[in-house]
Design an enzyme around this catalytic site. Structure first.
Site, PDB file in Angstrom:
ATOM      1  CG  ASP A 125      46.385  45.223  45.039  1.00  0.00           C
ATOM      2  OD1 ASP A 125      46.865  45.322  46.161  1.00  0.00           O
ATOM      3  OD2 ASP A 125      46.065  44.157  44.501  1.00  0.00           O
ATOM      4  CG  ASP A 314      44.196  38.945  40.350  1.00  0.00           C
ATOM      5  OD1 ASP A 314      44.462  40.100  39.982  1.00  0.00           O
ATOM      6  OD2 ASP A 314      43.232  38.688  41.110  1.00  0.00           O
TER       7      ASP A 314
HETATM    8  C1  UD1 Z   1      38.541  41.887  41.097  1.00  0.00           C
HETATM    9  C2  UD1 Z   1      39.573  41.194  41.939  1.00  0.00           C
HETATM   10  C3  UD1 Z   1      40.973  41.448  41.428  1.00  0.00           C
HETATM   11  C4  UD1 Z   1      41.056  41.074  39.957  1.00  0.00           C
HETATM   12  C5  UD1 Z   1      39.953  41.760  39.163  1.00  0.00           C
HETATM   13  C6  UD1 Z   1      39.910  41.325  37.714  1.00  0.00           C
HETATM   14  C7  UD1 Z   1      38.579  41.169  44.135  1.00  0.00           C
HETATM   15  C8  UD1 Z   1      38.666  41.641  45.549  1.00  0.00           C
HETATM   16  N1  UD1 Z   1      39.488  41.660  43.303  1.00  0.00           N
HETATM   17  O1  UD1 Z   1      38.783  43.290  41.238  1.00  0.00           O
HETATM   18  O2  UD1 Z   1      41.888  40.651  42.172  1.00  0.00           O
HETATM   19  O3  UD1 Z   1      42.314  41.491  39.453  1.00  0.00           O
HETATM   20  O4  UD1 Z   1      38.680  41.460  39.750  1.00  0.00           O
HETATM   21  O5  UD1 Z   1      39.805  39.964  37.609  1.00  0.00           O
HETATM   22  O6  UD1 Z   1      37.756  40.329  43.779  1.00  0.00           O
HETATM   23  N2  UD1 Z   1      36.276  49.330  36.256  1.00  0.00           N
HETATM   24  C9  UD1 Z   1      35.724  50.534  35.933  1.00  0.00           C
HETATM   25  N3  UD1 Z   1      34.575  50.921  36.546  1.00  0.00           N
HETATM   26  C10 UD1 Z   1      33.950  50.163  37.464  1.00  0.00           C
HETATM   27  C11 UD1 Z   1      34.514  48.919  37.807  1.00  0.00           C
HETATM   28  C12 UD1 Z   1      35.684  48.517  37.181  1.00  0.00           C
HETATM   29  O7  UD1 Z   1      36.277  51.260  35.107  1.00  0.00           O
HETATM   30  O8  UD1 Z   1      32.907  50.575  37.990  1.00  0.00           O
HETATM   31  C13 UD1 Z   1      37.543  48.893  35.605  1.00  0.00           C
HETATM   32  C14 UD1 Z   1      38.700  48.843  36.576  1.00  0.00           C
HETATM   33  O9  UD1 Z   1      39.334  50.096  36.709  1.00  0.00           O
HETATM   34  C15 UD1 Z   1      39.587  47.807  35.942  1.00  0.00           C
HETATM   35  C16 UD1 Z   1      38.603  46.844  35.262  1.00  0.00           C
HETATM   36  O10 UD1 Z   1      37.380  47.558  35.163  1.00  0.00           O
HETATM   37  O11 UD1 Z   1      40.383  48.389  34.939  1.00  0.00           O
HETATM   38  C17 UD1 Z   1      38.395  45.555  36.020  1.00  0.00           C
HETATM   39  O12 UD1 Z   1      37.855  45.824  37.295  1.00  0.00           O
HETATM   40  P1  UD1 Z   1      36.921  44.772  38.056  1.00  0.00           P
HETATM   41  O13 UD1 Z   1      36.639  43.608  37.167  1.00  0.00           O
HETATM   42  O14 UD1 Z   1      35.785  45.519  38.630  1.00  0.00           O
HETATM   43  O15 UD1 Z   1      37.892  44.284  39.197  1.00  0.00           O
HETATM   44  P2  UD1 Z   1      37.678  44.342  40.757  1.00  0.00           P
HETATM   45  O16 UD1 Z   1      36.335  43.834  41.111  1.00  0.00           O
HETATM   46  O17 UD1 Z   1      38.123  45.645  41.276  1.00  0.00           O
END
Ligand code: UD1
Length: 433
Positions: A125, A314
């Site tokens: 997304d 979500d």
């Molecule tokens: C997962 C879910 C998504 C949900 C999200 C938060 C899946 C496939 N997707 O996404 O539906 O909305 O958790 O509950 O399971 N971030 C960083 N650096 C990183 C990793 C993350 O800056 O290395 C930031 C992201 O940009 C975002 C935030 O942390 O702003 C949350 O991301 P994260 O918890 O990692 O979500 P996802 O695993 O991508």
């Protein structure tokens, strides 16, 4: 606005009466994709059940097939068998990787099991920067080296070693990747400020059933003692709490009554409380939850998204639709994805009164929504657009339907079974099926 494509299907929604009926939940999108990735770690077959019929599953299957995993997916039975037959490939297919963010879950297992991974930057997304720095920093702490190139990243390590890792932010994806990598690392890994989403606990429990040694499951401190190998397993995907929340919000929104089965109510504590605060009656009995509103007015509530057990990001767009119908001022604060308020523009097109100030949205209601054409959506905003259409005057057309297909099994037939006036138009699909 992107120009319409004559071949793209759309959903046509007409506002109408209350939704009424029963839904049995599918397996969780955000769980199944990681369970599939975990098959890379196993010496035998991973047999998954309650696999939801969503389009992200075959895309993840294609990622894994490109990595030498034999994938046997029975859509009707909701099962998927995954077994590694060739462990030499280090680079998952680029087109599939760039389509789904969850493909990054292969990174940790590949480095742990095959000693290296070559990755194009993952897709998914368009709801924020979503970098993978926390994943890479954690793997580096475990002894991996990371090279950034024009074509993505290359991560290498002989054998990972245990480490103490404190995440800057409880990232779901980083927590999952580091836990999976740590299962085969030498020694003990401690992940602090770990994310606690129920889907992570589901993954950890499956890894334990495969022979991993993990403690602190479901807490902010996860400890993993590395083992030499993991075996295959049969595992049932946990129910989708976001799917549950979407239908329960729809019940409250339309003044209806929806009963959701195969739910884990404890995973939905805050969303259920917010629905009750907004004036719906919420009845929990074992693994079923029923939400009913009837003619009672909706009350305004404040919602703040945060990592679990906070209110899930979500469910934020769906909740926002509900709050447009509440009598008074509600506030919605988004703390997880910076661009998730892009949906607000779509709701405004339908007549909603919403002001955005940074990561706060102020909603004034109730507003009479009118039909509009919605686009530029993601999985959740797509579903929320359909919900808005259920209480709007006239016809709402939701484009970019492929986003909804990524995360909601049988969305249109299920809504129709609850009495919604919604049809899928434009791809030859049977409106009922
Ligand atoms: C997962 C879910 C998504 C949900 C999200 C938060 C899946 C496939 N997707 O996404 O539906 O909305 O958790 O509950 O399971 N971030 C960083 N650096 C990183 C990793 C993350 O800056 O290395 C930031 C992201 O940009 C975002 C935030 O942390 O702003 C949350 O991301 P994260 O918890 O990692 O979500 P996802 O695993 O991508």
């Amino acid at each position: 606005m992107t120009p319409p494509d004559a071949h793209d299907p759309v959903l046509r929604v007409r506002g109408g009466g209350p939704l009424e009926g029963t839904i049995r939940l599918s397996g969780a999108k955000n769980s199944v994709l990681k369970l599939m990735a975990a098959s890379l770690l196993a010496d035998g077959a991973v047999d998954l059940s309650e696999v939801p019929s969503i389009s992200d599953v075959p895309v993840m299957g294609a990622v894994l097939e490109g990595l030498g995993v034999a994938v046997t997916h029975d859509v009707d039975a909701g099962t998927c068998r995954l077994e590694v037959h060739d462990d030499r490939t280090l680079r998952p297919p680029r087109d599939a990787v760039t389509r789904i963010r969850a493909s990054v879950a292969c990174l940790g297992p590949l480095v742990a099991r095959r000693g290296a991974a070559e990755f194009a930057l993952p897709g998914g997304d368009r709801i924020g920067a979503r970098s993978i720095d926390l994943h890479l920093d954690g793997l580096t702490a475990m002894g991996a080296t990371v090279e950034h190139g024009d074509d993505g990243v290359v991560v290498r390590s002989q054998r990972l070693h245990g480490a103490r890792i404190t995440l800057d932010f409880p990232s779901v994806g980083a927590t999952e990747n580091l836990v999976m990598a740590a299962t085969l690392a030498q020694g003990r890994t401690v992940i602090e400020n770990a994310a606690r989403e129920p889907e992570i606990a589901d993954l950890c429990r499956m890894l334990v059933a495969m022979g991993a040694r993990i403690s602190g499951i479901g807490t902010p401190t996860i400890m993993v003692e590395g083992v030499e190998r993991l075996q295959g397993v049969a595992w049932e995907t946990c129910p989708d709490r976001i799917e549950a929340g979407t239908y329960l919000v729809a019940a409250a929104l339309t003044g209806g009554r929806v009963r959701v089965e195969r739910v884990r109510p404890d995973d939905l504590t805050l969303p259920l409380r917010k629905l009750a605060d907004a004036g719906a009656s919420v009845d929990v009995e074992g693994d079923t939850v029923t939400v009913e509103r009837g003619v009672a007015e909706l009350r305004p509530v404040d919602v703040v998204t945060l990592p679990y057990p906070g209110f899930p990001t979500d469910l934020q767009p769906q909740m926002m639709v509900l709050l447009t119908q509440a009598d008074g001022m509600s506030r919605c604060t988004e703390n997880v994805f910076e661009s998730r308020f892009s949906f607000v523009e779509q709701l405004r097109r339908m007549g909603a009164d919403i002001d955005v100030d940074g990561h706060h949205a102020h909603l004034s209601g109730p507003t009479r929504l009118h039909g509009a054409t919605l686009d530029g959506l993601d999985v959740r905003a797509g579903a929320a657009g359909v919900l808005a259409g259920l209480v709007a005057e006239g016809e709402t057309v939701v484009r970019d339907v492929h986003h909804i297909d990524r995360g909601y099994a049988d969305f249109v037939p299920r809504l129709r079974a609850l009495g919604a006036d919604v049809v899928r138009d434009g791809d030859g699909a049977d409106a009922d099926g």
